[in-house]
Design a protein around this motif. Structure first.
Motif, PDB file in Angstrom:
ATOM      1  N   PRO A 256       9.037 -72.070  15.395  1.00 29.51           N
ATOM      2  CA  PRO A 256       8.124 -71.501  16.394  1.00 29.51           C
ATOM      3  C   PRO A 256       7.428 -70.553  16.575  1.00 29.51           C
ATOM      4  O   PRO A 256       6.518 -70.478  17.648  1.00 29.51           O
ATOM      5  N   VAL A 257       7.497 -69.797  15.626  1.00 19.17           N
ATOM      6  CA  VAL A 257       5.694 -68.892  15.536  1.00 19.17           C
ATOM      7  C   VAL A 257       5.244 -69.458  14.980  1.00 19.17           C
ATOM      8  O   VAL A 257       3.659 -68.972  15.644  1.00 19.17           O
ATOM      9  N   LEU A 258       4.960 -70.228  13.826  1.00 16.92           N
ATOM     10  CA  LEU A 258       3.805 -71.408  13.696  1.00 16.92           C
ATOM     11  C   LEU A 258       2.960 -72.028  15.080  1.00 16.92           C
ATOM     12  O   LEU A 258       1.702 -71.628  15.355  1.00 16.92           O
ATOM     13  N   LYS A 259       4.205 -72.485  15.826  1.00 17.52           N
ATOM     14  CA  LYS A 259       3.343 -72.870  17.320  1.00 17.52           C
ATOM     15  C   LYS A 259       3.099 -72.235  18.184  1.00 17.52           C
ATOM     16  O   LYS A 259       1.812 -71.931  18.591  1.00 17.52           O
ATOM     17  N   LEU A 260       3.657 -70.412  17.621  1.00 19.99           N
ATOM     18  CA  LEU A 260       2.997 -69.492  18.773  1.00 19.99           C
ATOM     19  C   LEU A 260       1.252 -69.211  17.805  1.00 19.99           C
ATOM     20  O   LEU A 260       0.767 -68.847  18.805  1.00 19.99           O
ATOM     21  N   PHE A 261       1.377 -69.109  17.553  1.00 20.17           N
ATOM     22  CA  PHE A 261       0.178 -68.650  15.938  1.00 20.17           C
ATOM     23  C   PHE A 261      -0.932 -69.848  16.562  1.00 20.17           C
ATOM     24  O   PHE A 261      -2.032 -69.597  17.085  1.00 20.17           O
ATOM     25  N   ALA A 262      -0.111 -71.229  16.740  1.00 21.58           N
ATOM     26  CA  ALA A 262      -1.842 -72.392  16.938  1.00 21.58           C
ATOM     27  C   ALA A 262      -2.279 -71.603  18.619  1.00 21.58           C
ATOM     28  O   ALA A 262      -3.352 -72.439  18.589  1.00 21.58           O
ATOM     29  N   ARG A 263      -0.851 -71.457  18.914  1.00 23.25           N
ATOM     30  CA  ARG A 263      -1.492 -71.522  20.620  1.00 23.25           C
ATOM     31  C   ARG A 263      -2.448 -70.384  21.183  1.00 23.25           C
ATOM     32  O   ARG A 263      -3.561 -70.245  21.881  1.00 23.25           O
ATOM     33  N   LEU A 264      -2.044 -69.474  20.135  1.00 24.37           N
ATOM     34  CA  LEU A 264      -3.056 -68.201  20.843  1.00 24.37           C
ATOM     35  C   LEU A 264      -4.684 -68.530  19.722  1.00 24.37           C
ATOM     36  O   LEU A 264      -5.417 -67.592  20.036  1.00 24.37           O
ATOM     37  N   PHE A 265      -3.934 -68.669  18.389  1.00 20.42           N
ATOM     38  CA  PHE A 265      -5.669 -69.204  17.266  1.00 20.42           C
ATOM     39  C   PHE A 265      -6.284 -69.800  19.004  1.00 20.42           C
ATOM     40  O   PHE A 265      -7.680 -69.258  19.307  1.00 20.42           O
ATOM     41  N   VAL A 266      -6.310 -71.313  19.349  1.00 16.44           N
ATOM     42  CA  VAL A 266      -6.727 -72.081  20.579  1.00 16.44           C
ATOM     43  C   VAL A 266      -7.675 -71.313  21.706  1.00 16.44           C
ATOM     44  O   VAL A 266      -8.495 -70.752  22.231  1.00 16.44           O
ATOM     45  N   TRP A 267      -6.588 -70.201  21.733  1.00  6.00           N
ATOM     46  CA  TRP A 267      -6.882 -69.191  23.448  1.00  6.00           C
ATOM     47  C   TRP A 267      -8.072 -68.699  22.541  1.00  6.00           C
ATOM     48  O   TRP A 267      -9.715 -67.982  23.861  1.00  6.00           O
ATOM     49  N   ASN A 268      -7.829 -67.588  21.898  1.00  2.44           N
ATOM     50  CA  ASN A 268      -8.558 -66.442  20.859  1.00  2.44           C
ATOM     51  C   ASN A 268     -10.254 -67.204  20.927  1.00  2.44           C
ATOM     52  O   ASN A 268     -11.251 -66.264  21.361  1.00  2.44           O
ATOM     53  N   ALA A 269     -10.021 -68.782  20.647  1.00  2.00           N
ATOM     54  CA  ALA A 269     -11.350 -68.769  20.587  1.00  2.00           C
ATOM     55  C   ALA A 269     -12.371 -69.883  21.126  1.00  2.00           C
ATOM     56  O   ALA A 269     -13.283 -70.469  21.863  1.00  2.00           O
ATOM     57  N   LEU A 270     -11.117 -69.253  23.211  1.00  2.00           N
ATOM     58  CA  LEU A 270     -12.281 -70.239  23.854  1.00  2.00           C
ATOM     59  C   LEU A 270     -13.477 -69.252  25.056  1.00  2.00           C
ATOM     60  O   LEU A 270     -13.206 -68.180  24.605  1.00  2.00           O
ATOM     61  N   PRO A 271     -13.695 -70.309  25.091  1.00  2.00           N
ATOM     62  CA  PRO A 271     -15.144 -69.074  25.785  1.00  2.00           C
ATOM     63  C   PRO A 271     -15.173 -68.248  26.918  1.00  2.00           C
ATOM     64  O   PRO A 271     -15.525 -68.949  27.571  1.00  2.00           O
ATOM     65  N   ASN A 272     -13.328 -67.801  27.493  1.00  2.00           N
ATOM     66  CA  ASN A 272     -13.924 -66.869  28.699  1.00  2.00           C
ATOM     67  C   ASN A 272     -13.783 -66.109  28.388  1.00  2.00           C
ATOM     68  O   ASN A 272     -12.895 -65.013  29.722  1.00  2.00           O
ATOM     69  N   GLY A 273     -13.766 -65.128  27.098  1.00  2.00           N
ATOM     70  CA  GLY A 273     -13.801 -63.807  27.904  1.00  2.00           C
ATOM     71  C   GLY A 273     -13.423 -62.971  27.015  1.00  2.00           C
ATOM     72  O   GLY A 273     -12.545 -61.851  27.480  1.00  2.00           O
ATOM     73  N   LYS A 274     -11.698 -63.430  26.780  1.00  2.00           N
ATOM     74  CA  LYS A 274     -10.319 -63.055  27.071  1.00  2.00           C
ATOM     75  C   LYS A 274      -9.798 -63.344  25.388  1.00  2.00           C
ATOM     76  O   LYS A 274     -10.369 -63.664  24.419  1.00  2.00           O
ATOM     77  N   GLY A 275      -9.156 -62.163  24.904  1.00  2.00           N
ATOM     78  CA  GLY A 275      -8.760 -61.996  23.512  1.00  2.00           C
ATOM     79  C   GLY A 275      -6.952 -62.597  23.245  1.00  2.00           C
ATOM     80  O   GLY A 275      -6.122 -62.066  24.119  1.00  2.00           O
ATOM     81  N   ALA A 276      -6.144 -63.113  22.467  1.00  2.00           N
ATOM     82  CA  ALA A 276      -5.098 -63.780  22.127  1.00  2.00           C
ATOM     83  C   ALA A 276      -4.923 -63.388  21.157  1.00  2.00           C
ATOM     84  O   ALA A 276      -5.088 -64.162  19.810  1.00  2.00           O
ATOM     85  N   HIS A 277      -4.260 -61.920  21.074  1.00  2.00           N
ATOM     86  CA  HIS A 277      -3.813 -61.779  19.312  1.00  2.00           C
ATOM     87  C   HIS A 277      -1.837 -61.432  19.517  1.00  2.00           C
ATOM     88  O   HIS A 277      -1.227 -61.913  19.768  1.00  2.00           O
ATOM     89  N   PHE A 278      -1.647 -61.836  17.672  1.00  2.00           N
ATOM     90  CA  PHE A 278      -0.421 -61.864  17.480  1.00  2.00           C
ATOM     91  C   PHE A 278      -0.437 -60.613  17.004  1.00  2.00           C
ATOM     92  O   PHE A 278      -0.773 -60.677  15.593  1.00  2.00           O
TER      93      PHE A 278
END
Length: 347
Positions: A256-278
């Motif tokens: 579950p944690v690895l899945k969460l990391f993957a999702r946050l990584f993708v979001w944080n890489a999107l060019p939308n000006g928002k940040g996602a961090h664990f």
């Protein structure tokens, strides 16, 4: 001359058991080795980590059996070689990850964090990991600024109740979720409360901040984290610091944690000006332990300063004697309390 040992009472987590499966054992604690001290436990507590550990679900927990206990406040009773003997009799905080549910604990002297002499041990214990976590998520990860609006999920919890108070002190507007039984407390802490069980919770959150919020602090994880992400305005930050939604799921504790990391990584890489961090309390320790420890000590000092002057009020849900750790864990898992359950040598 034989090394002097210390009689110790320990609470052992023997396997994946219910809280009443905890065991009390007596033992002899070895004399402190080079660079170590013996701390007499003055206060420890129940964190979410222990609730995960008893299920075998904490990300990097040791193999069973082991002594739980993520942090403690204690008094140094003995020092090992190459440790200043003047530490004896002084009170410190320490983050141990495991081992603190014991009458006496061996700790590396470099892990000791000074606490004000006027700080109550139970109050200080309540804000060691919880307070440092809240402080760092607000100021080191999200980088909040006065006038912003944030959402704190689980605003009645140990971290959540501290987050709300620190956020209000920083001049933020806070929306906090929790059970209706805790809404009066959440309101008293300075947040607008919402029922986290409400099926339209995220609609209500958006209604309170139609332009989006500047930060969401999410310990729940699971599928609903997508909804937390969507609450952010451009420039906002999602800070994930747990996966409570998956604690009872069977299978790997890491998946579950690895899945969460993957999702946050993708979001944080999107060019939308928002940040996602664990948020990870231990981040950077392996790279530079000295820098990490100094940061922990500095941030705990900031939090304890606010405790001493009355700005931050530690939320102590209940206190139990060490021998009643099973009852302490059961209460912490009941979802009926606000704040942190604290364990003392004698209640």
């Amino acid at each position: 001359m034989a090394a002097i040992t210390t009689p110790v009472t320990e609470i052992v987590l023997p396997a994946q058991v219910e809280p009443d499966g905890l065991r009390v054992r007596t033992n002899d604690l070895p004399a402190p080795a080079d660079g170590q001290v013996v701390m007499r436990m003055d206060a420890t507590g129940v964190s979410f980590a222990e609730q995960q550990m008893r299920r075998g679900k904490y990300y990097d927990q040791p193999p069973f059996p082991f002594v739980p206990g993520y942090d403690l406040v204690g008094t140094v009773t003995a020092t090992g070689p190459r440790v200043d003997a003047a530490l004896v009799g002084r009170r410190f905080a320490a983050i141990t990850k495991t081992g603190a549910w014991a009458s006496h604990v061996l700790v590396d002297a470099t892990d000791l964090m000074p606490i004000p002499v006027e700080a109550d041990p139970a109050a200080a214990e309540t804000v060691i990991v919880n307070g440092v976590t809240a402080w760092q998520m607000l100021h080191r990860v999200a980088g909040v600024r006065r006038g912003q609006t944030v959402v704190v999920l689980g605003a009645n919890g140990g971290v959540g109740s501290t987050l709300v108070q620190l956020a209000r002190h920083a001049g933020l507007t806070v929306i906090g979720t929790g059970s209706p039984r805790h809404h009066d407390l959440i309101r008293e802490l300075g947040a607008t409360p919402l029922d986290y069980h409400a099926p339209d919770l995220y609609d209500r959150l958006r209604a309170l901040a139609p332009d989006g919020v500047d930060a969401v602090f999410d310990h729940v994880g699971g599928a609903a984290i997508v909804k937390s992400w969507r609450l952010l305005r451009r420039g906002g930050t999602l800070v994930s610091y747990g996966s409570a939604a998956t604690k009872d799921e069977a299978g790997s504790s890491q998946l579950p944690v690895l899945k969460l990391f993957a999702r946050l990584f993708v979001w944080n890489a999107l060019p939308n000006g928002k940040g996602a961090h664990f948020y990870n309390l231990w981040a950077g320790k392996r790279r530079d332990r000295k820098v990490w420890q100094q940061r922990m000590s500095d941030d705990l000092n900031e939090v304890l300063r606010l405790v001493v002057d009355g700005t931050l009020v530690p939320q102590i849900a209940a206190t139990f004697a060490l021998g009643d750790a099973a009852a302490a864990l059961e209460l912490a898992e009941s979802r009926t309390v606000a704040g942190k359950v604290v364990i003392l040598p004698q209640a």
